[in-house]
Scaffold this motif. Structure first.
Motif, PDB file in Angstrom:
ATOM      1  N   ARG A 120      11.344  75.488   6.696  1.00  0.00           N
ATOM      2  CA  ARG A 120      10.449  76.361   7.451  1.00  0.00           C
ATOM      3  C   ARG A 120      10.761  76.320   8.942  1.00  0.00           C
ATOM      4  NH1 ARG A 120       6.592  75.939  10.700  1.00  0.00           N
ATOM      5  NH2 ARG A 120       6.468  73.683  10.533  1.00  0.00           N
ATOM      6  N   LEU A 121      10.980  75.092   9.474  1.00  0.00           N
ATOM      7  CA  LEU A 121      11.319  74.970  10.883  1.00  0.00           C
ATOM      8  C   LEU A 121      12.610  75.705  11.208  1.00  0.00           C
ATOM      9  CD1 LEU A 121      10.443  71.196  11.454  1.00  0.00           C
ATOM     10  CD2 LEU A 121       9.218  73.159  12.400  1.00  0.00           C
ATOM     11  N   GLU A 122      13.603  75.589  10.325  1.00  0.00           N
ATOM     12  CA  GLU A 122      14.869  76.274  10.561  1.00  0.00           C
ATOM     13  C   GLU A 122      14.703  77.782  10.489  1.00  0.00           C
ATOM     14  OE1 GLU A 122      17.182  74.411   7.535  1.00  0.00           O
ATOM     15  OE2 GLU A 122      17.996  72.876   8.891  1.00  0.00           O
ATOM     16  N   ALA A 123      13.837  78.261   9.561  1.00  0.00           N
ATOM     17  CA  ALA A 123      13.633  79.701   9.423  1.00  0.00           C
ATOM     18  C   ALA A 123      12.917  80.288  10.632  1.00  0.00           C
ATOM     19  CB  ALA A 123      12.831  79.996   8.150  1.00  0.00           C
ATOM     20  N   GLU A 124      12.081  79.491  11.296  1.00  0.00           N
ATOM     21  CA  GLU A 124      11.288  79.990  12.414  1.00  0.00           C
ATOM     22  C   GLU A 124      11.971  79.792  13.764  1.00  0.00           C
ATOM     23  OE1 GLU A 124       7.546  78.083  12.076  1.00  0.00           O
ATOM     24  OE2 GLU A 124       6.854  79.390  10.466  1.00  0.00           O
ATOM     25  N   LEU A 125      13.212  79.309  13.752  1.00  0.00           N
ATOM     26  CA  LEU A 125      13.946  79.121  14.993  1.00  0.00           C
ATOM     27  C   LEU A 125      14.107  80.467  15.702  1.00  0.00           C
ATOM     28  CD1 LEU A 125      15.461  76.997  16.689  1.00  0.00           C
ATOM     29  CD2 LEU A 125      17.528  77.606  15.422  1.00  0.00           C
ATOM     30  N   GLU A 126      13.664  80.507  16.959  1.00  0.00           N
ATOM     31  CA  GLU A 126      13.650  81.780  17.695  1.00  0.00           C
ATOM     32  C   GLU A 126      15.049  82.210  18.122  1.00  0.00           C
ATOM     33  OE1 GLU A 126      10.413  82.733  20.510  1.00  0.00           O
ATOM     34  OE2 GLU A 126       9.870  80.620  20.312  1.00  0.00           O
ATOM     35  N   LEU A 168      11.869  81.028  29.123  1.00  0.00           N
ATOM     36  CA  LEU A 168      10.775  80.368  28.409  1.00  0.00           C
ATOM     37  C   LEU A 168      11.059  80.333  26.917  1.00  0.00           C
ATOM     38  CD1 LEU A 168       7.560  81.609  30.228  1.00  0.00           C
ATOM     39  CD2 LEU A 168       8.565  79.345  30.253  1.00  0.00           C
ATOM     40  N   CYS A 169      11.629  81.418  26.380  1.00  0.00           N
ATOM     41  CA  CYS A 169      12.020  81.433  24.974  1.00  0.00           C
ATOM     42  C   CYS A 169      13.071  80.356  24.712  1.00  0.00           C
ATOM     43  CB  CYS A 169      12.546  82.818  24.585  1.00  0.00           C
ATOM     44  SG  CYS A 169      13.163  82.913  22.892  1.00  0.00           S
ATOM     45  N   GLN A 170      14.034  80.235  25.614  1.00  0.00           N
ATOM     46  CA  GLN A 170      15.065  79.218  25.441  1.00  0.00           C
ATOM     47  C   GLN A 170      14.469  77.815  25.480  1.00  0.00           C
ATOM     48  OE1 GLN A 170      18.153  79.923  28.314  1.00  0.00           O
ATOM     49  NE2 GLN A 170      18.481  82.035  27.650  1.00  0.00           N
TER      50      GLN A 170
END
Length: 846
Positions: free
Chosen positions: A789-795, A803-805
């Motif tokens: 899940r964490l990998e799938a939600e990586l922006e 800020l996104c970075q």
């Protein structure tokens, strides 16, 4: 960042007047110093500087990325050279971060904001990351019903002196995110002294956020709720009674800074009034006063004398008076007063401390009798040195001038070497070593005073004590024209500090560089201007941790066999300023029932690079605190690896999220106090003073729990990994239940995250989110592991979205942390399986 630039022809202005930056002149600088509701980033630059031009785009990009949470300013060196000199800036561009914590400058006595020097990469991302990491956090964690009750009852530490209106309401953000956002930190900072802001994070509070949301009828995240505080009803100590309390109010607007601030400001208390004690520049001219000016003067009673003066190495000037000390004008018309005490304190700054005793009170009368004072008003000088704060050693001073002379005469001169043409070169060769030539204790430079006097003046003796171990000090008495000419000097007195930047050549020759004190740039010679000059040179040569080099003169053969002064405002003792780690081996020495108070800094001891860098910064701050309190033997300072010895903070209701925290324990009295949310030299020193004076609230304790000697903190599991390993030790049959609980928690977290993402998407007009991308994956979110899940939600971030970075970097850290956790769980499960198999085989063999 400090780089030397070469002055060229003036070009167009580097920054526009109406850009994202505030161009700071003298008036703007004062306004920035007075703003205690924002973090400020300030660049010192020049329009003609090539390095500044290269950095300008990145600096403006960082300012745009962090607006409106953090304010950015710029000081033009050619327009405001006085500001540059006062801040110790020697090259361009230099970037400093000014935190909204006011500290007292040990050289000038003036109060100003604490500054952090930025020495990272000259990129927007590097600066954004540094500012985000160092932004103060006044958000109160709400992790249980008891924590919520405490928030309602007590608010936050910054509300201790706030009016009742500031306690009427509390704000709580319920979120599914793991980290406190910069926006929430900035809101809590802007509302400091007006409203307490709390946060319930779904991933860090073992499910309480979901429970709270259900109780309040909140079904989408993030959600901001304003709750009644202790003044909205007539309930018990934990808040308003449910039947009479004002209802909770759910914020329904956009989750953006401006509307959130407007909403909360309407419900907060009034802005706190800035006082002379708390505000910047409190000691400067122009402060409006209706009472006597006692800036820089300590009010002392019997207990204060024992705690601050009796064991102090520094000289003290003590005034004895009868009557109300703080009333009346500070002039010569009142025969019951010692005139001009604040002026005297400024004149002897760095050489002595000034105290005032009210002999009308019983404690003051007893102290006066102890020092042989029976006629009032009176001045007594207690000279520099150990064991000299007695009636036998005290010097009676008829007036301020006599007191200043007695102070100067008492300062030892052993820290200043008298030089002539024959001894000059050996002194410089011995003292001005290149970096690393003689280890970490080598002096940073050899400072030489060229004077027309025969003996070292009191001011120079004080500086040699203050910077003992940092610089070597020499003096050329009655300097003649030939000597001045050799060093290209044209007047006395002149101060020149020399150092070698390169190792000696094969022939033994050393190429020297130097820094000269220039009155045109630094101001007239005084302890304040010379101290600022030397501290700036020390930071340039030795880095931010230069103060850890300070040693007492006794450790290098000075001070007349006594202990040294130390770089602090208010005395010193022979002990060095190393802050030792509290371990099972050192606990008896650092915190025992027979040794007075122990102040323990609880730090995150995680060995990851990011945590290590943060810890080193905290240890540097602790070094400054130790330096400040060198004259107080009643308090022993140490630090503890709180995430390794985690049973210690748990015993005092301190969680990992509260770190760093200062814990002060009185083992003999069974009481303790803790300071959370502030980790500055000034803030911690004030807190310790409040504990010593009995002004801080304390709680009962059975003492410091025993430290676990079996733990190896270099390899110890911490946090979730430790909890998982401990659960695994319960048996393989329990592992299925444990994993089922973990999976169930993951499903609950995922549901909360989906709700929050949906709300954000709706607020943004249905824009795509990381949840949409994950939903398109081959697995549904319900089927994913936490790591997947964490990998799938990586922006995915644009090149200019800093800020996104920054969020992506945190996501990558979370992924790596989860991966390590799953590996540790698997390893623990494997070991448990082997252990059980081995036990089964042994039993069958028997």
């Amino acid at each position: 960042v400090a780089l030397a630039c070469v002055h060229g022809a003036a070009l167009q202005a580097l920054y526009p007047d109406n850009g994202v930056l505030t161009k700071l002149d003298s008036k703007g600088w004062e306004a920035m110093q007075a703003d205690l509701q924002h973090v400020w980033v300030v660049e010192f630059y020049a329009d003609w500087c090539g390095h500044c031009k290269q950095f300008a785009s990145a600096y403006q990009k960082a300012a745009a990325s962090l607006a409106p949470f953090v304010k950015f300013g710029a000081v033009n060196a050619d327009v405001s050279p006085d500001i540059m000199a006062a801040q110790g800036v020697n090259g361009y561009p230099t970037v400093k971060i000014y935190l909204p914590e006011v500290t007292t400058n040990p050289y000038t006595g003036k109060r100003a904001k604490e500054a952090l020097s930025y020495d990272g990469p000259r990129t927007a991302k590097g600066l954004v990351d540094f500012v985000t990491r160092n932004a103060p956090n006044h958000v109160v964690p709400v992790t249980s019903e008891d924590k919520l009750a405490a928030l309602k009852a007590d608010g936050a530490p910054h509300l201790r002196e706030a009016p009742a209106e500031a306690h009427a309401r509390r704000a709580v953000l319920i979120t599914a995110k793991t980290d406190t956002s910069l926006m929430l930190k900035s809101l809590a900072l802007a509302l400091r002294g007006r409203m307490a802001v709390g946060e319930a994070k779904r991933l860090s509070d073992e499910g309480y956020a979901a429970t709270l949301a259900a109780e309040l009828g909140v079904d989408s995240f993030p959600a901001l709720i304003v709750l009644p505080g202790r003044e909205d009803g007539e309930g018990d100590a934990h808040g308003a009674d449910e039947a009479t309390a004002a209802p909770a109010e759910v914020y329904g607007g956009q989750m953006k800074y401006e509307p959130l601030m407007a909403f909360l400001a309407e419900r907060a208390g009034p802005p706190p009034a800035q006082t002379a004690e708390s505000g910047p520049g409190a000691s400067g001219a122009g402060s409006k006063r209706t009472a006597r000016n006692l800036d820089g003067v300590e009010l002392i009673d019997g207990a204060g004398f024992a705690a601050m003066v009796e064991e102090d190495e520094f000289a003290w000037v003590i005034a004895f008076e009868e009557g109300a000390l703080a009333e009346g004008a500070d002039d010569t018309d009142d025969a019951a007063r010692v005139p001009g005490l604040a002026r005297l304190a400024a004149q002897v700054r760095g050489m002595a401390n000034v105290g005032l005793v009210n002999a009308s009170e019983a404690s003051g009368a007893q102290l006066a009798a102890q020092l042989g004072v029976d006629v009032f008003p009176a001045l007594r000088v207690l000279p520099y040195g150990a064991g000299l704060k007695t009636a036998a050693a005290a010097v009676t001073a008829a007036d301020a001038a006599a007191a200043r002379k007695a102070v100067g005469d008492s300062l030892p001169a052993q820290g200043v070497e008298l030089l002539n043409m024959g001894s000059m070169d050996p002194f410089m060769a011995r003292s001005a070593q290149p970096p690393g030539a003689a280890g970490a204790t080598a002096p940073l430079a050899a400072c030489i005073l060229f004077s027309d006097k025969r003996d070292p003046p009191a001011l120079y003796k004080a500086l040699s004590l203050h910077f003992s171990g940092v610089f070597d000090f020499g003096m050329v008495p009655a300097a003649d024209a030939a000597t001045l000419s050799r060093f290209q000097l044209d007047r006395v007195p002149s101060l020149l500090c020399l150092y070698a930047q390169k190792p000696p050549s094969a022939e033994g020759a050393v190429e020297m560089a130097g820094a000269k004190f220039d009155e045109a740039a630094h101001g007239k010679m005084s302890f304040a201007t010379l101290g600022m000059f030397l501290s700036g040179l020390a930071e340039q040569r030795g880095g931010p941790g230069w103060h850890t080099r300070v040693r007492s003169p006794s450790s290098s053969g000075g001070a007349g066999g006594g202990a040294g002064g130390g770089a602090r405002s208010g005395g010193g003792k022979a002990d060095d300023t190393t802050v030792h780690e509290l371990t099972s081996k050192t606990a008896d020495d650092l915190c025992s029932a027979s040794g007075g108070l122990c102040a323990i800094a609880l730090l995150d001891g995680d060995r990851s690079p990011e945590a290590t860098a943060a810890r080193e910064g905290h240890l540097t701050t602790l070094g400054g605190l130790a330096l400040r309190r060198r004259g107080d033997p009643s308090v022993r300072l140490s630090w503890l690896d709180a995430t390794c010895q985690d049973h210690i903070p748990a015993a005092f209701e301190i969680s990992d999220a509260d770190l760093p925290t200062l814990l002060v324990i009185a083992p003999s009295k069974g009481r303790y106090a803790k300071l959370m949310g502030t980790f500055t030299v000034e803030g911690m020193s004030r807190f310790i003073n409040a504990v010593v004076a009995g002004r801080a609230s304390t709680m009962p304790t059975d003492g410091l729990p025993a430290l676990d000697a079996s733990l190896d903190c270099d390899t110890a599991l911490r946090g979730a990994a430790k909890a998982a390993a401990l659960e695994a030790e319960g048996g393989e049959e329990d592992m299925g239940d444990i994993m089922a609980e973990i999976l169930e928690e993951e499903r609950e977290r995922q549901a909360a995250l989906e709700a929050e993402l949906a709300a954000q998407a709706a607020a943004a007009g249905g824009s795509a989110s990381s949840g949409d991308k994950a939903g398109a994956a081959s697995k549904s979110k319900e089927e994913m592991t936490e790591l997947e899940r964490l990998e799938a939600e990586l922006e995915d971030c644009g090149a200019h979205d800093l800020l996104c970075q920054a969020r992506r970097d945190k996501q990558l850290q979370a992924i790596e942390k989860r991966r390590r956790l799953e590996e540790q769980i698997a390893e623990a499960k494997k070991k448990q399986k082997k252990k059980k198999k081995k036990a089964k085989k042994a039993s069958s063999g028997a």
